[in-house]
Design a protein around this motif. Structure first.
Motif, PDB file in Angstrom:
ATOM      1  N   GLY A 142       0.635  -1.649   0.223  1.00  0.00           N
ATOM      2  CA  GLY A 142      -0.061  -0.372  -0.543  1.00  0.00           C
ATOM      3  C   GLY A 142       0.631   0.930  -0.240  1.00  0.00           C
ATOM      4  N   VAL A 143       0.609   2.418  -0.348  1.00  0.00           N
ATOM      5  CA  VAL A 143       1.270   3.142  -0.961  1.00  0.00           C
ATOM      6  C   VAL A 143       0.683   4.207  -0.825  1.00  0.00           C
ATOM      7  N   SER A 144       0.801   5.340   0.329  1.00  0.00           N
ATOM      8  CA  SER A 144       0.423   6.554   0.182  1.00  0.00           C
ATOM      9  C   SER A 144       1.288   8.150   1.115  1.00  0.00           C
ATOM     10  N   TYR A 145       0.346   8.636   1.601  1.00  0.00           N
ATOM     11  CA  TYR A 145       0.900  10.271   2.354  1.00  0.00           C
ATOM     12  C   TYR A 145       1.757   9.591   3.912  1.00  0.00           C
ATOM     13  N   ASN A 146       0.622   8.557   4.256  1.00  0.00           N
ATOM     14  CA  ASN A 146       0.698   8.338   5.901  1.00  0.00           C
ATOM     15  C   ASN A 146       0.896   6.709   6.111  1.00  0.00           C
ATOM     16  N   LYS A 147       0.915   6.667   7.270  1.00  0.00           N
ATOM     17  CA  LYS A 147       0.651   5.146   7.766  1.00  0.00           C
ATOM     18  C   LYS A 147      -0.657   4.830   7.681  1.00  0.00           C
ATOM     19  N   PHE A 148      -1.673   5.403   8.258  1.00  0.00           N
ATOM     20  CA  PHE A 148      -2.776   4.926   8.717  1.00  0.00           C
ATOM     21  C   PHE A 148      -3.460   4.022   7.190  1.00  0.00           C
ATOM     22  N   LEU A 149      -3.138   5.488   6.250  1.00  0.00           N
ATOM     23  CA  LEU A 149      -3.558   5.066   4.703  1.00  0.00           C
ATOM     24  C   LEU A 149      -2.863   4.136   3.685  1.00  0.00           C
ATOM     25  N   ALA A 150      -1.469   3.769   4.060  1.00  0.00           N
ATOM     26  CA  ALA A 150      -0.597   3.014   3.014  1.00  0.00           C
ATOM     27  C   ALA A 150      -0.964   1.350   4.070  1.00  0.00           C
ATOM     28  N   LYS A 151      -1.515   1.347   5.313  1.00  0.00           N
ATOM     29  CA  LYS A 151      -1.749   0.071   5.764  1.00  0.00           C
ATOM     30  C   LYS A 151      -3.034  -0.257   4.830  1.00  0.00           C
ATOM     31  N   THR A 152      -3.778   0.470   5.844  1.00  0.00           N
ATOM     32  CA  THR A 152      -5.504  -0.015   4.628  1.00  0.00           C
ATOM     33  C   THR A 152      -5.701   0.076   3.273  1.00  0.00           C
ATOM     34  N   ALA A 153      -4.226   0.967   2.726  1.00  0.00           N
ATOM     35  CA  ALA A 153      -3.932   0.305   1.429  1.00  0.00           C
ATOM     36  C   ALA A 153      -3.860  -0.889   1.026  1.00  0.00           C
ATOM     37  N   SER A 154      -2.964  -1.537   1.699  1.00  0.00           N
ATOM     38  CA  SER A 154      -1.971  -2.878   1.228  1.00  0.00           C
ATOM     39  C   SER A 154      -3.177  -3.569   1.397  1.00  0.00           C
ATOM     40  N   ASP A 155      -4.355  -3.444   2.077  1.00  0.00           N
ATOM     41  CA  ASP A 155      -5.426  -4.752   2.506  1.00  0.00           C
ATOM     42  C   ASP A 155      -6.406  -4.423   1.513  1.00  0.00           C
ATOM     43  N   MET A 156      -6.188  -4.313  -0.069  1.00  0.00           N
ATOM     44  CA  MET A 156      -7.389  -3.759  -0.475  1.00  0.00           C
ATOM     45  C   MET A 156      -7.296  -4.389  -1.744  1.00  0.00           C
ATOM     46  N   ASP A 157      -6.323  -5.219  -1.988  1.00  0.00           N
ATOM     47  CA  ASP A 157      -6.134  -5.867  -3.528  1.00  0.00           C
ATOM     48  C   ASP A 157      -5.671  -7.112  -2.876  1.00  0.00           C
ATOM     49  N   LYS A 158      -5.567  -7.883  -2.646  1.00  0.00           N
ATOM     50  CA  LYS A 158      -4.766  -8.741  -1.856  1.00  0.00           C
ATOM     51  C   LYS A 158      -5.240 -10.149  -2.761  1.00  0.00           C
ATOM     52  N   PRO A 159      -4.957 -11.045  -2.688  1.00  0.00           N
ATOM     53  CA  PRO A 159      -3.006 -11.138  -2.706  1.00  0.00           C
ATOM     54  C   PRO A 159      -2.568 -10.458  -4.107  1.00  0.00           C
ATOM     55  N   ASP A 160      -0.959 -10.430  -4.016  1.00  0.00           N
ATOM     56  CA  ASP A 160      -0.143  -9.788  -4.429  1.00  0.00           C
ATOM     57  C   ASP A 160      -0.924  -8.310  -4.920  1.00  0.00           C
ATOM     58  N   GLY A 161      -1.104  -8.194  -3.988  1.00  0.00           N
ATOM     59  CA  GLY A 161      -1.339  -5.981  -4.711  1.00  0.00           C
ATOM     60  C   GLY A 161      -0.557  -5.057  -4.391  1.00  0.00           C
ATOM     61  N   LEU A 162      -1.360  -3.627  -4.942  1.00  0.00           N
ATOM     62  CA  LEU A 162      -0.628  -2.809  -4.657  1.00  0.00           C
ATOM     63  C   LEU A 162      -1.945  -1.799  -5.298  1.00  0.00           C
ATOM     64  N   TYR A 163      -1.487  -0.808  -4.155  1.00  0.00           N
ATOM     65  CA  TYR A 163      -2.453   0.063  -4.196  1.00  0.00           C
ATOM     66  C   TYR A 163      -2.259   1.019  -3.637  1.00  0.00           C
ATOM     67  N   ILE A 164      -2.756   2.433  -4.858  1.00  0.00           N
ATOM     68  CA  ILE A 164      -2.217   3.697  -4.257  1.00  0.00           C
ATOM     69  C   ILE A 164      -3.518   4.594  -3.866  1.00  0.00           C
ATOM     70  N   ILE A 165      -3.062   4.730  -2.667  1.00  0.00           N
ATOM     71  CA  ILE A 165      -4.091   6.300  -2.458  1.00  0.00           C
ATOM     72  C   ILE A 165      -3.645   7.844  -2.383  1.00  0.00           C
ATOM     73  N   LEU A 166      -3.590   8.458  -3.724  1.00  0.00           N
ATOM     74  CA  LEU A 166      -3.009  10.259  -3.788  1.00  0.00           C
ATOM     75  C   LEU A 166      -3.731  10.455  -2.520  1.00  0.00           C
ATOM     76  N   PRO A 167      -2.779  11.514  -2.256  1.00  0.00           N
ATOM     77  CA  PRO A 167      -3.322  12.911  -1.355  1.00  0.00           C
ATOM     78  C   PRO A 167      -4.815  13.707  -2.239  1.00  0.00           C
ATOM     79  N   GLU A 168      -4.955  13.974  -3.239  1.00  0.00           N
ATOM     80  CA  GLU A 168      -5.945  14.403  -3.681  1.00  0.00           C
ATOM     81  C   GLU A 168      -7.360  13.087  -4.022  1.00  0.00           C
ATOM     82  N   ASP A 169      -6.882  12.134  -3.657  1.00  0.00           N
ATOM     83  CA  ASP A 169      -8.167  11.127  -3.697  1.00  0.00           C
ATOM     84  C   ASP A 169      -8.077  10.511  -2.469  1.00  0.00           C
TER      85      ASP A 169
END
Length: 358
Positions: A142-169
Motif C-alpha cells: 500500500g502506498v500513500s502519504y501517511n501510515k494509516f492510509l498506506a496500511k489500509t491500502a495494502s489490504d485492498m487488493d490482496k493477494p499480490d496487490g499494489l494499491y495507491i492512495i494519492l493525496p487528492e483521492d
C-alpha cells in the motif's frame, strides 16, 4: 504541501505461504499453520483455506469443521524469521526508515531514498519483485502519504496487490470506506459504530471531536483524524518491544471456571505465537488480565528467573495465575495474557515484578 511517501508491505498469508513454498505437496491446498488439538489455534491460513472462512486466531477445532480437508502443519518460526530477514534486507536497499510491525509486515518511509527515485509506487513495485525473486513469496503493498492510509491500502487488493492512495483521492477513499475496514477500529468498536449509525468514513467524519471522545475515550481523537485522512505518526525504525499480549472481549460474560480456564489457555496460546513471531525471545514475566462484568479489572504477574521459551510453560504459568483469581458473580467479560520483562539471562535480575500494560 510536501507529503511524505509511505509504503506498507504485508506478506500474503506469510506462514502458510512459507509452508507451501517449502513443501510443493501443499501448494493449491487449504493449509493451516498451528496445532490441531483441543486447545490449538490457527496461526495462519492459506488463501485456499480462507475461502472456507478459516482465519488466524481461530480455534483449530472450528477451522477443521469449516474445512474438512484442511491440512494442519506445525509452525516453524526459525524458518519464518529467516525469510523475514531476507525480506528486510530488500527494504534496507531503499531506506533505513523501516518500522517492522511483525515478521511479515513493515512500514517504509521512502520520501528520501537510497536510489534517488521520486516515485514511491515504482519503489513498491521493485520491492515486491525482489521479494518474489529472492524468497519465492508474494507481498502486497500500500502506498500513500501517511501510515494509516498506506496500511489500509495494502489490504485492498490482496493477494499480490499494489494499491495507491494519492493525496487528492484520500477524502473520497475514506468517505466510502466501511468503518470495519479502518485500521485501528476493531470488530467490537465497528459494531458499536454501526449501531450508532456510523457506517462509513463519511458518517464518522460528521461526528465532532468531543462526541467521539465521549463515545470512545482517548481513541476518539484517532478516529476523528483518520476520518479526515490525517495521521502524523512517523515511521519509527527503532521500536523496543515492551510487551506482547493477546486479549479477547466476550459477547457474553463467562461464569464457569472450566469455561474461563479454557479461554485463558486459548488466549495464552495466541499470545505465545505472537511472542515467537517477534524478536523478543527472552521474556521473563507473564501477566494475565481479567475484566469482570461490572468493568472492574485485575492483573496477576509472575516472573521467572529464566527466559520463557516453551509454550507449555507459558500456558501453565498463565493457568496458575488464573487459579489465584477469585471468580465473581458478575462474570468475566475480558481475558488477556501477555509477556514482558525482555532481558538476557546474563543481565542483572531486578527484584521487583513488572506489571504488563495491555
Amino acid at each position: 504541501m510536501n507529503y511524505r511517501k509511505i509504503i506498507h508491505i504485508d506478506m500474503d498469508a506469510f506462514y502458510a505461504s512459507a509452508e507451501q513454498l517449502d513443501n510443493p505437496k501443499l501448494r493449491g491446498k487449504p493449509v493451516a499453520v498451528g496445532g490441531n488439538s483441543h486447545r490449538g489455534v490457527v496461526a495462519a491460513a492459506s488463501y485456499e483455506a480462507r475461502k472456507y472462512g478459516v482465519k488466524s486466531a481461530m480455534p483449530s477445532a472450528k477451522a477443521a469443521k469449516l474445512c474438512p480437508d484442511l491440512i494442519f502443519v506445525p509452525h516453524r518460526f526459525p524458518r519464518y524469521k529467516e525469510l523475514s530477514a531476507q525480506i528486510r534486507e530488500v527494504f534496507f536497499e531503499y531506506t533505513d526508515l523501516v518500522e517492522p510491525l511483525s515478521l511479515d509486515e513493515a512500514y517504509l518511509d521512502v520520501t528520501e531514498n537510497k536510489i534517488g527515485l521520486n516515485s514511491a509506487t515504482l519503489i513498491a513495485k521493485e520491492i515486491k519483485s525482489k521479494i518474489k525473486e529472492r524468497t519465492g513469496l508474494i507481498a502486497s503493498a500500500g502506498v500513500s502519504y501517511n501510515k494509516f492510509l498506506a496500511k489500509t491500502a495494502s489490504d485492498m487488493d490482496k493477494p499480490d496487490g499494489l494499491y495507491i492512495i494519492l493525496p487528492e483521492d484520500a477524502e473520497a477513499f475514506v468517505f466510502k470506506l466501511p468503518v470495519h475496514r479502518f485500521y485501528g477500529i476493531g470488530k467490537v468498536t465497528a459494531e458499536k459504530m454501526v449501531k450508532a449509525g456510523i457506517f462509513t468514513g463519511k458518517d464518522l467524519r460528521k461526528k465532532s471531536l468531543d462526541d467521539l471522545i465521549l463515545r470512545y475515550g482517548k481513541s476518539g481523537k484517532y478516529y476523528y483524524n483518520i476520518s479526515r485522512g490525517i495521521d502524523d505518526r512517523k515511521v519509527q525504525p527503532l521500536r523496543e518491544t515492551k510487551s506482547i499480549s493477546a486479549e479477547r472481549t466476550f459477547d457474553d460474560n463467562l461464569y464457569e471456571f472450566a469455561d474461563i480456564k479454557k479461554e485463558v489457555e486459548r488466549i495464552a496460546s495466541i499470545s505465545y505465537d505472537r511472542y515467537q513471531q517477534s524478536k523478543a525471545t527472552d521474556g521473563h514475566t507473564i501477566t494475565i488480565k481479567l475484566k469482570y462484568g461490572d468493568f472492574r479489572q485485575i492483573t496477576r504477574s509472575k516472573t521467572s528467573e529464566h527466559a520463557i521459551n516453551n509454550e507449555s510453560e507459558f500456558i501453565e504459568t498463565a493457568n496458575a495465575l488464573f487459579t489465584e483469581v477469585l471468580l465473581d458473580e458478575q462474570g468475566v467479560r475480558l481475558i488477556g495474557v501477555g509477556i514482558a520483562n525482555f532481558r538476557k539471562d546474563e543481565e542483572p535480575k531486578s527484584p521487583s515484578q513488572l506489571t504488563l500494560e495491555f
